[in-house]
Design a protein around this motif. Sequence first.
Motif, PDB file in Angstrom:
ATOM      1  N   GLY A  68      26.654   8.596   7.011  1.00 27.46           N
ATOM      2  CA  GLY A  68      27.391   9.358   6.007  1.00 27.46           C
ATOM      3  C   GLY A  68      28.048   8.437   4.994  1.00 27.46           C
ATOM      4  N   HIS A  90      30.557  15.056   1.395  1.00 26.81           N
ATOM      5  CA  HIS A  90      29.758  14.837   2.611  1.00 26.81           C
ATOM      6  C   HIS A  90      28.363  14.302   2.276  1.00 26.81           C
ATOM      7  N   HIS A  92      25.064  11.854   2.484  1.00 28.41           N
ATOM      8  CA  HIS A  92      24.387  11.221   3.611  1.00 28.41           C
ATOM      9  C   HIS A  92      22.973  10.852   3.200  1.00 28.41           C
TER      10      HIS A  92
END
Length: 128
Positions: A68, A90, A92
């Motif tokens: 991440g 978030h 990733h």
Amino acid sequence: MSRRDRKLRPNAAPAYRTASRLLFRFPLGRRTVIARQTVIEPGGTSGWHYHDGTLLVLVTRGTLDHPGPDCVPVTYRRGRIFREPSGPTHPHVARNLGPTPVTLFVLYLTPTNSPLSHHIPPPNCADK
């Protein structure tokens, strides 16, 4: 869905050595539910990205590397189900660092008419 739609197709750049196929898509209120199968070949990557909606991911083959925004290594092996939260906080990347293909089944619950993902530059901590 036609037979043509069921074929694995290469994912757009910056993804590399990845391909997906749509399994189903249907509206649910102000959201859309989408299921896709994705294969990441050895050395393949999704590129850094985030999603507008929440995803549930099942690893059915291989070992997925999935760091991440802090770049801390996270590994998911065959049989593992995990959740990807939504939003730009978030980001990733999904990578295959192993010798065999990684196969994923991904369930998207995304706002209607939003893209499946937003590609972003790698964070400063990422391998360049």
